[in-house]
Design an enzyme around this catalytic site. Structure first.
Site, PDB file in Angstrom:
ATOM      1  N   HIS A 231       0.815  -1.223   0.000  1.00  0.00           N
ATOM      2  CA  HIS A 231       0.000   0.000   0.000  1.00  0.00           C
ATOM      3  C   HIS A 231       0.853   1.279   0.000  1.00  0.00           C
ATOM      4  O   HIS A 231       0.328   2.386  -0.108  1.00  0.00           O
ATOM      5  CB  HIS A 231      -0.971   0.001   1.193  1.00  0.00           C
ATOM      6  CG  HIS A 231      -2.289   0.649   0.873  1.00  0.00           C
ATOM      7  ND1 HIS A 231      -2.431   1.639  -0.087  1.00  0.00           N
ATOM      8  CD2 HIS A 231      -3.533   0.447   1.380  1.00  0.00           C
ATOM      9  CE1 HIS A 231      -3.699   2.008  -0.140  1.00  0.00           C
ATOM     10  NE2 HIS A 231      -4.393   1.303   0.726  1.00  0.00           N
ATOM     11  N   ASP A 235      -2.461   1.567  -4.784  1.00  0.00           N
ATOM     12  CA  ASP A 235      -3.680   1.892  -4.042  1.00  0.00           C
ATOM     13  C   ASP A 235      -4.757   0.824  -4.265  1.00  0.00           C
ATOM     14  O   ASP A 235      -4.687   0.026  -5.206  1.00  0.00           O
ATOM     15  CB  ASP A 235      -4.184   3.313  -4.375  1.00  0.00           C
ATOM     16  CG  ASP A 235      -4.359   3.521  -5.858  1.00  0.00           C
ATOM     17  OD1 ASP A 235      -4.685   2.547  -6.553  1.00  0.00           O
ATOM     18  OD2 ASP A 235      -4.163   4.665  -6.320  1.00  0.00           O
TER      19      ASP A 235
END
Ligand code: CAO
Length: 261
Positions: A231, A235
């Site tokens: 992350h 995304d």
């Protein structure tokens, strides 16, 4: 209880890998060395990655039919065709549209390198434990090419012959834990790659063809894939869109044909 109404014979419930039948008389010390020591180091590196998890159900009925049709052709060429080579090719086709997921994150240089080669690493259960050999350049290969590579890697794995050459350079990973069992997983991303997908067991479940019509229930073949993405550089929306594209290829396998180069 099967449809016949008779209980399955006890032998059909036996696990594929026999469990020990004798209890340990005393503690056994198992040194962690060799491949396992490398695993300790790589898992510790992976733990530095903030994992984003995303899970999705993929309807497999059409893909199962697609595989049945290709299987005979593969067998004529001496190749065993499991679901994996088709799923690997489908993932590669989807990665063409999402190059940021087939990548290495070089933390020190603060850069993401989007890799031209789809070197798809496959988690493999071997006599030496978990190894992750790589099928190289999947973007250039047919489903049959990939099946040949996978079978060759499985043979090397079974003979304890997977080495640095086969185990290095992965750019994206798939782990078919469902071949052993399980529906969902929380897979660990091998650094420096940024995405891994764990494939669950293919199972037949009731689903509705028309959610508004309760009588439209049918037997659906489904598989869940549990994704983990880094992350810091990927995304959630990118994973969801990639998954949607892969879902289209899996649920309507003929759509793969139009995107083959
Ligand atoms: N659900 C249901 N059936 C499955 C399945 C799944 N997810 N995956 C495989 N199968 C079936 C295959 O279709 C095949 O049946 P058929 O002969 O009727 O086609 C049978 O199980 C055996 O498949 P296989 O394991 O020989 O071959 P594969 O190409 O599907 O998988 C490999 C290859 C290397 C991915 C697998 O053998 C393996 O090692 N999986 C374990 C991965 C693992 O340990 N992950 C955990 C990592 S974290 O520790």
């Amino acid at each position: 209880v099967p449809a016949s109404g008779k209980a399955a014979p006890a032998s059909s419930a036996a696990p594929a890998v026999p469990t020990p039948v004798t209890k340990l008389a005393e503690d056994v010390v198992v040194p962690v060395k060799g491949i396992q020591r490398i695993m300790v180091k790589s898992m510790e590196a992976s733990l530095k990655i903030p994992h984003f998890n995303f899970m999705e159900e993929y309807e497999m009925s059409d893909l199962a039919e697609f595989r049945t049709k290709l299987k005979a052709n593969a067998e004529q060429r001496g190749v065993k065709l499991s679901y994996m080579p088709i799923l690997i090719k489908a993932a590669s086709l989807a990665l063409v549209q999402y190059p940021g997921l087939n990548a290495h994150f070089n933390v020190e240089q603060s850069e993401v390198v989007q890799k031209a080669s789809h070197n798809i690493a496959i988690a493999m259960d071997t006599p030496r434990g978990l190894l992750v050999p790589v099928i190289r350049d999947c973007q250039e290969k047919s489903i049959i090419d990939i099946a040949q590579d996978l079978v060759a890697l499985q043979a090397l794995g079974a003979d304890n012959k997977l080495g640095e050459k086969e185990l290095s350079g992965g750019t994206f990973t798939l782990s078919n834990i469902g071949a052993i069992g399980g529906t969902y997983a929380s897979p660990i991303i091998p650094s420096p790659t940024v995405v891994i997908g764990a494939l669950g067991r293919i199972q037949t479940v009731p689903r509705f063809s028309d959610p508004a019509d309760l009588s439209s229930v049918y037997a659906s073949k489904v598989m869940n894939i549990s994704w983990a993405a880094d992350h810091r550089v990927v995304d959630g929306a990118s994973i969801a869109r990639f998954s949607n594209q892969l879902k289209t290829y899996i649920q309507e396998p003929l759509t793969m044909v139009s995107d083959l180069s």
